[in-house]
Design a protein around this motif. Structure first.
Motif, mmCIF file in Angstrom:
data_model
loop_
_atom_site.group_PDB
_atom_site.id
_atom_site.type_symbol
_atom_site.label_atom_id
_atom_site.label_comp_id
_atom_site.label_asym_id
_atom_site.label_seq_id
_atom_site.Cartn_x
_atom_site.Cartn_y
_atom_site.Cartn_z
ATOM 1 N N TYR A 115 1.284 3.362 -3.103
ATOM 2 C CA TYR A 115 0.591 4.304 -3.858
ATOM 3 C C TYR A 115 0.738 5.607 -3.165
ATOM 4 O O TYR A 115 1.100 5.922 -2.072
ATOM 5 C CB TYR A 115 -0.712 3.779 -3.717
ATOM 6 C CG TYR A 115 -1.222 2.633 -4.316
ATOM 7 C CD1 TYR A 115 -1.421 2.659 -5.595
ATOM 8 C CD2 TYR A 115 -1.004 1.227 -3.820
ATOM 9 C CE1 TYR A 115 -1.913 1.542 -6.482
ATOM 10 C CE2 TYR A 115 -1.518 0.062 -4.552
ATOM 11 C CZ TYR A 115 -1.660 0.437 -5.768
ATOM 12 O OH TYR A 115 -2.191 -0.859 -6.658
ATOM 13 N N GLU A 145 -0.353 5.807 -9.082
ATOM 14 C CA GLU A 145 -1.336 6.426 -8.706
ATOM 15 C C GLU A 145 -2.601 5.449 -8.167
ATOM 16 O O GLU A 145 -2.336 4.243 -8.465
ATOM 17 C CB GLU A 145 -2.061 6.958 -10.002
ATOM 18 C CG GLU A 145 -1.158 8.119 -10.960
ATOM 19 C CD GLU A 145 -0.979 9.385 -9.813
ATOM 20 O OE1 GLU A 145 -1.791 9.593 -8.899
ATOM 21 O OE2 GLU A 145 -0.042 10.028 -10.237
ATOM 22 N N LEU A 146 -3.671 5.883 -7.273
ATOM 23 C CA LEU A 146 -4.336 4.945 -6.837
ATOM 24 C C LEU A 146 -5.059 4.154 -7.675
ATOM 25 O O LEU A 146 -5.482 2.845 -7.173
ATOM 26 C CB LEU A 146 -5.421 5.853 -6.058
ATOM 27 C CG LEU A 146 -4.776 6.453 -4.730
ATOM 28 C CD1 LEU A 146 -5.900 7.396 -4.041
ATOM 29 C CD2 LEU A 146 -4.402 5.339 -3.599
ATOM 30 N N SER A 171 -7.034 -0.432 -4.381
ATOM 31 C CA SER A 171 -5.712 0.351 -3.478
ATOM 32 C C SER A 171 -6.301 0.921 -2.081
ATOM 33 O O SER A 171 -5.535 0.903 -1.112
ATOM 34 C CB SER A 171 -4.961 1.409 -4.318
ATOM 35 O OG SER A 171 -6.067 2.455 -4.467
ATOM 36 N N ARG A 181 0.825 -1.081 -0.057
ATOM 37 C CA ARG A 181 -0.020 0.059 -0.003
ATOM 38 C C ARG A 181 0.805 1.286 0.187
ATOM 39 O O ARG A 181 0.385 2.317 -0.299
ATOM 40 C CB ARG A 181 -1.194 -0.071 1.100
ATOM 41 C CG ARG A 181 -1.987 -1.132 1.199
ATOM 42 C CD ARG A 181 -2.704 -0.528 -0.207
ATOM 43 N NE ARG A 181 -4.053 -1.724 -0.159
ATOM 44 C CZ ARG A 181 -4.072 -2.792 -1.023
ATOM 45 N NH1 ARG A 181 -2.967 -3.216 -1.805
ATOM 46 N NH2 ARG A 181 -4.993 -3.512 -1.182
#
Length: 304
Positions: A39, A66-67, A232, A36
């Motif tokens: 991101y 990017e998410l 995400s 995680r």
């Protein structure tokens, strides 16, 4: 022989500071192994390295995606191996640090060669999930592949659906493709794990969640709320705060639930690590950072 020094452990155990000091000691960069922290825009909720920590040591795979970008453990394996081939031209040792079990296994052991799912099967299972939800698919997985059913994260619909895709497409269990046969790497891998007494670890987790809230975790969750459907953001912390934003929960309840779910995740991490006999464990309750640095150097010299 080049060394990949892997530093792992449950969330909240204290990996970050030790990884920084190790990197400074070996004058090498840190490769992030947190799925995680890769991101952008979610640095508080993922406890990503701070600007000061990033200034101390060069990090890779922090705030790079990017998410809405898709990323997998298989892609991570490929990207890290390519990066290591370059880094080892300059460094004898590189540090891989994080708590994402599948990412660490991808680099150190390799990803199983699981068939690519065809579009027809993918569309069929997606439609079923959209119409029926997760519960019936879980029951079906229990029938078709009981072994994988026992270990799969039953709240992660992507993993459940993917396993069923493989079952339908190949007529074999998903488990049958999970050989867990380690791939050879052209460098030495030495793993170190940080551990703490359960009560102490849980206290650290609770305190860290409180600190996150003070640092603006709620504001961060509000900023990404419009993207809450993305994978995400399907993670502990954001899901609970999204319920507050939607008016479903009160903030104190969400904070307590974040603490509880983080503790559950930490237990899951420790269960995963117990199966890996290659890990050299360091007791972070009874050893200073300096003691751990010396122990790691000792183990590196002793490892054939």
């Amino acid at each position: 022989m080049k060394n990949l020094l892997v530093l792992l452990g449950p969330t909240g155990v204290g990996k970050t500071e030790l990884s920084l000091q190790l990197a400074e000691r070996f004058r090498c960069p840190v490769i992030n192994a947190d799925s995680r922290q890769i991101y952008k825009g979610i640095k508080i909720g993922t406890a990503a390295p701070t600007a000061e920590e990033l200034a101390r040591v060069k990090h890779y795979f922090v705030h790079t995606l990017e998410l809405d970008e898709y990323y997998s453990a298989a892609e991570y394996e490929k990207d890290v191996l390519n990066l290591l081939s370059e880094l080892f031209k300059k460094h004898d040792t590189v540090i891989l640090s994080g708590g994402s079990m599948m990412y660490i296994d991808a680099v150190t052991k390799g990803i199983d060669d699981i068939p690519t799912v065809d579009e027809e099967t993918r569309a069929m299972l997606k439609q079923r999930f959209d119409q029926e939800g997760l519960a019936p698919l879980l029951e079906e997985l229990k029938l078709l592949d009981p072994e994988y059913y026992e270990i799969v994260d039953k709240r992660n619909h992507k993993r459940v659906v993917h396993a069923l895709e493989i079952c339908y497409m190949t007529g074999r269990t998903y488990t049958s493709f999970r050989t867990n046969a380690s791939k050879e790497r052209p460098f030495r891998i030495v793993k170190f794990g940080l551990s703490r007494e359960r009560d102490i670890l849980f206290q650290r987790i609770n305190e860290r969640v409180d600190k996150m809230m003070l640092e603006g975790f709620m504001d961060e969750a509000k900023a990404v709320f419009p993207l809450r459907h993305l994978n995400s953001l399907n993670t502990v912390g954001y899901k609970e705060l999204f319920n507050v934003i939607e008016g479903l929960w009160e903030r104190p309840m969400a904070v307590e639930r974040i603490k509880k779910n983080t503790r559950v995740y930490a237990k899951k991490q420790m269960t995963w690590y117990k199966h890996d006999t290659d890990i050299h464990w360091l007791d972070a309750d009874r050893m200073s950072v300096q003691d751990m640095l010396l122990q790691i150097e000792k183990e590196l010299k002793a490892t054939p």
